[in-house]
Each structure stands twice: as structure tokens, then as C-alpha cells.
Enzyme design. Structure first.
Site, PDB file in Angstrom:
ATOM      1  N   THR A 323       0.287  -1.409  -0.283  1.00 49.65           N
ATOM      2  CA  THR A 323      -0.051  -0.012   0.062  1.00 49.65           C
ATOM      3  C   THR A 323       0.582   1.005   0.224  1.00 49.65           C
ATOM      4  O   THR A 323       2.225   1.456   0.456  1.00 49.65           O
ATOM      5  CB  THR A 323      -0.954  -0.196   1.277  1.00 49.65           C
ATOM      6  OG1 THR A 323       0.112  -0.195   2.854  1.00 49.65           O
ATOM      7  CG2 THR A 323      -1.617  -1.139   1.256  1.00 49.65           C
ATOM      8  N   CYS A 324       0.169   2.359  -0.416  1.00 44.65           N
ATOM      9  CA  CYS A 324       0.843   3.847  -0.276  1.00 44.65           C
ATOM     10  C   CYS A 324       0.560   3.948   1.479  1.00 44.65           C
ATOM     11  O   CYS A 324       0.307   5.690   1.241  1.00 44.65           O
ATOM     12  CB  CYS A 324       0.510   4.759  -0.958  1.00 44.65           C
ATOM     13  SG  CYS A 324       0.647   4.620  -3.281  1.00 44.65           S
ATOM     14  N   ASP A 325       1.330   3.200   1.874  1.00 45.20           N
ATOM     15  CA  ASP A 325       0.530   4.559   3.409  1.00 45.20           C
ATOM     16  C   ASP A 325       2.417   3.422   3.850  1.00 45.20           C
ATOM     17  O   ASP A 325       3.181   2.743   4.029  1.00 45.20           O
ATOM     18  CB  ASP A 325      -0.062   3.456   4.128  1.00 45.20           C
ATOM     19  CG  ASP A 325      -0.253   4.060   5.810  1.00 45.20           C
ATOM     20  OD1 ASP A 325       1.280   4.151   5.973  1.00 45.20           O
ATOM     21  OD2 ASP A 325      -1.374   4.058   6.234  1.00 45.20           O
ATOM     22  N   ASN A 366      -6.281   0.980   0.321  1.00 45.37           N
ATOM     23  CA  ASN A 366      -5.675   1.349  -1.292  1.00 45.37           C
ATOM     24  C   ASN A 366      -6.491   0.734  -2.167  1.00 45.37           C
ATOM     25  O   ASN A 366      -5.649   0.822  -3.585  1.00 45.37           O
ATOM     26  CB  ASN A 366      -4.441   0.923  -0.627  1.00 45.37           C
ATOM     27  CG  ASN A 366      -3.310   1.972  -0.520  1.00 45.37           C
ATOM     28  OD1 ASN A 366      -2.643   2.459  -1.085  1.00 45.37           O
ATOM     29  ND2 ASN A 366      -3.649   2.827   0.497  1.00 45.37           N
TER      30      ASN A 366
END
Ligand SMILES: *Cc1c(COP(=O)(O)O)cnc(C)c1O
Length: 376
Positions: A323-325, A366
Site C-alpha cells: 500500500t501507499c502507506d 488503497n
């Protein structure tokens, strides 16, 4: 490793990470608890894995259930289990949820303060209550905070209040911390429980039950004692602290019942480095903290990971999710050894993922689907 799971995965048509749970292993685990603690009732803590197939099997085997919410109580009742086999073990309940549980037939409730006792007395007349006491959790890889339980010195007042309000002051509970590898933890906790029994007896109220909670470990990277060792340690501690006046006892295994029954298959999405002289590779999987591997938080649980290149030379990697975390990193403080020959697109098997994975997966953070689950 379960051949049945490997066989299922070989024939799987769908894409994306998934967990596969082998019911034969759950059946063996239930038998191990029943054999190791023959005079103790097993209340499976359903939050570890509430898949209907798992609940149905445990119901057939004669298990009882520890539930944390009305939703979980309804899942257990859907198996056909009687409400008398359910403990509402969460110490934090809305009064209307207590009333709903009572209407569904539940008569056993956890408390850790007089405020909760008063709610139960108002809407669940005559029920049994047990008071949870705090445990330090030393030795647990997933220790619990001070959120649940009261100082053992306060427990008699909580239970006496229950008695005065017409409830049955039934017993004491504790949880020694999840993934508890220290067999002595139950000895300390049972000593505290016996003190509460004795003090209640001085006040003219005889408690009956000790709920010894969960905490039974699953084998991840490190070896852990087997269920028989826990059974022996608990039996010795019980006789040491209660003599020949043994209480009714229950255990609430969650992880220990399903942890080793599940395996996740995931895929390597990317392998890269942060600079040309970076010593550590970053290995990104298509599963991470948000889609089932939440227990890698603080790198607490270290899962065994198999790759198709096992046996080749290894080097340490940082393991991260897709994910973009930026917190979606599983192992960085203590990097993970993986084969140097591992490549993008390889499938990896993450073992011992039967507990605390599916229900710890977001519903679609996401845009990634929740962890798919197959029970075979
Ligand atoms: C979560 C929980 C359990 C199960 O704990 P494990 O360490 O997974 O065995 C047992 N009892 C209560 C009250 C719980 O909240």
C-alpha cells in the site's frame, strides 16, 4: 506444513493473496486441549478466526465459545450451539448489548469494575459474572495492555457488589498475554485467583470458576512448548493454589486453536534497493499490515516464510506491503533473511497465519481487496 493446503494452492485459479485454513489441524488442536486439560472446558475465543466452517467444526467437537460482541454471539448461535455455551468475555459492553445477549440466552458475563456490574444487574438479572484481574503479561510476545482487568485487590469488591445486586458472583478470569511462552505465567495468575477466592470466602461468598483465558502460543520462527506442557503446568499450579478444592475451570484459546492451521500465499511485487550501495534489499509483497499481517506491528509476530528458492544463499531484507502507506512495513528493525535468488513474481508461503489475519484485514484500504479466506 499441511499437504492439503499446498495441494489446494497448486489447484487455485484465483489471483491475489489468500489464507487457507486446514480444518484437520483445528480438529487436532481441539483434541490437544481436551486431552491436556481433561477437566477444563474449552471456550474458543472466536475473534482469532470466526470463519463459519471453523465455528461449525468446533461446535460439533463440543467446544464452547468466548465472544466479544453481539455480532460474535450471533455467529456462534448460527452454528446451532446453545447460548449456555457462550461467555460474553468483553469487559466493555453497552448496556443494550448486554440486554440483547441476555435476550439471546447468554448468562455468563465478564466484568472488571462495579460500573459494569451495575449494567448487568439492570438488564441481565440473575446472570453469572466473573471478574477479570490484571496480569503483567511478562513472557508474552503479544502482551496485553492494562485495558482489561482490575487490580486483584479490587476484585472482591466488584464481585461482592454483583452478589448484592442479585447476580451470581461466579469467579475470576485473567489473560496471561497472547503468545505466552512462559509456562509459569499461569502459576502467578492462579495464585492471584486463589487470593480472590479466599477473600470472597471470608466475606461469605463462595466463588466457583476460574477462567484461565488464552495465551497458548503458535509456533512461528521460534519453537514453543506444546499444549501438553501447558496442561501439566496448569494442573500443577491449580493443585498448588487450590489444593483439593479445585474450581470449575475454563480456557479460551484463540491463537492456539487456529494459528498453525492457516497459511497465506502471497506474491513478490518488487525487489529493489534505495541506493546503488544499499546493502539491504527491499522486498515488497502483495500483502502487508493492512491486509492480514497486522500482528507484525512493532515486529511482534515473526512469521515463517517459505519461498521457491529455499536452500539458496540468503541475505537480510526489509519486508514491506504493497500500500501507499509508509507504516506498511513488516520487518525493518530486525531484517528478514530471504534467498538472494528470490525474484519478482515469485510466490511465497507465510506459515501459521490461521489466527488474527482475516479479521485484521481492512475492507479495502488503497483499493486492495480484504484478505481472501478458504477453509478446507
Ligand atoms: C483474545 C482473547 C482470548 C484469546 O487469546 P489468545 O492469546 O489468542 O489465545 C481469550 N480470552 C479473551 C477474553 C480474549 O479477549
Amino acid at each position: 506444513m499441511s499437504e492439503r493446503i499446498l495441494d489446494f494452492l497448486r489447484r487455485r485459479q484465483t489471483d491475489g493473496p489468500c489464507v487457507v485454513v486446514d480444518l484437520d489441524i483445528v480438529r487436532d488442536n481441539y483434541a490437544a486441549f481436551a486431552n491436556a486439560l481433561p477437566d477444563t472446558s474449552v471456550y474458543y475465543a472466536i475473534k482469532a478466526n470466526p470463519a463459519p466452517e471453523v465455528l461449525n467444526l468446533l461446535h460439533e467437537l463440543g467446544s464452547s465459545f468466548d465472544c466479544a460482541s453481539v455480532g460474535e454471539i450471533e455467529m456462534v448461535l448460527a452454528t446451532g450451539a446453545a447460548a449456555s455455551r457462550i461467555s460474553y468475555g468483553n469487559t466493555i459492553k453497552k448496556e443494550r448489548d448486554i440486554a440483547r445477549a441476555y435476550a439471546l440466552g447468554v448468562r455468563l458475563f465478564a466484568v472488571d469494575c462495579v460500573e459494569e456490574v451495575e449494567k448487568i444487574a439492570r438488564v441481565a438479572t440473575g446472570s453469572r459474572v466473573f471478574c477479570r484481574v490484571l496480569c503483567d503479561g511478562i513472557g508474552a510476545e503479544w502482551p496485553l495492555s492494562r485495558k482489561f482487568g482490575c487490580d486483584p485487590a479490587m476484585a472482591p469488591d466488584v464481585l461482592e457488589r454483583a452478589h448484592c445486586l442479585g447476580l451470581e458472583a461466579y469467579g475470576v478470569s485473567f489473560h496471561v498475554g497472547s503468545q505466552q511462552a512462559n509456562l509459569w505465567a499461569w502459576d502467578l495468575a492462579l495464585g492471584m485467583a486463589a487470593d480472590v477466592f479466599n477473600e470472597m470466602s471470608r466475606r461469605g461468598i463462595e466463588l466457583k470458576m476460574v477462567n484461565m483465558g488464552g495465551g497458548f502460543p503458535t509456533r512461528y520462527l521460534k519453537d514453543v512448548p506444546g499444549v501438553p506442557s501447558y496442561g501439566e503446568a496448569i494442573f500443577h499450579a491449580l493443585t498448588k493454589h487450590f489444593g483439593n478444592r479445585l474450581p470449575i475451570t475454563i480456557v479460551e484459546p484463540g491463537r492456539g486453536m487456529v494459528g498453525n492451521a492457516g497459511m497465506i500465499e502471497a506474491e513478490v511485487v518488487l525487489i529493489s534497493r534505495k541506493s546503488s550501495d544499499d546493502e539491504l534489499r527491499w522486498v515488497y509483497l502483495d500483502i502487508g499490515k493492512f491486509h492480514g499481517l497486522a500482528e507484525t506491528m512493532d515486529e511482534a509476530i515473526r512469521y515463517p516464510i517459505r519461498t521457491p528458492k529455499d536452500g539458496d544463499e540468503t541475505a537480510p531484507c526489509i519486508l514491506a506491503g504493497p500500500t501507499c502507506d509508509s507504516v506498511d512495513v513488516m520487518y525493518e528493525k530486525t531484517p528478514y533473511e530471504l534467498p538472494v535468488s528470490l525474484s519478482i513474481g515469485d510466490k511465497v508461503l507465510i506459515e501459521a497465519c490461521g489466527a488474527y489475519t482475516t479479521t485484521y484485514s481492512t475492507v479495502g484500504f488503497n483499493g486492495f481487496a480484504p484478505l481472501a479466506s478458504h477453509v478446507i
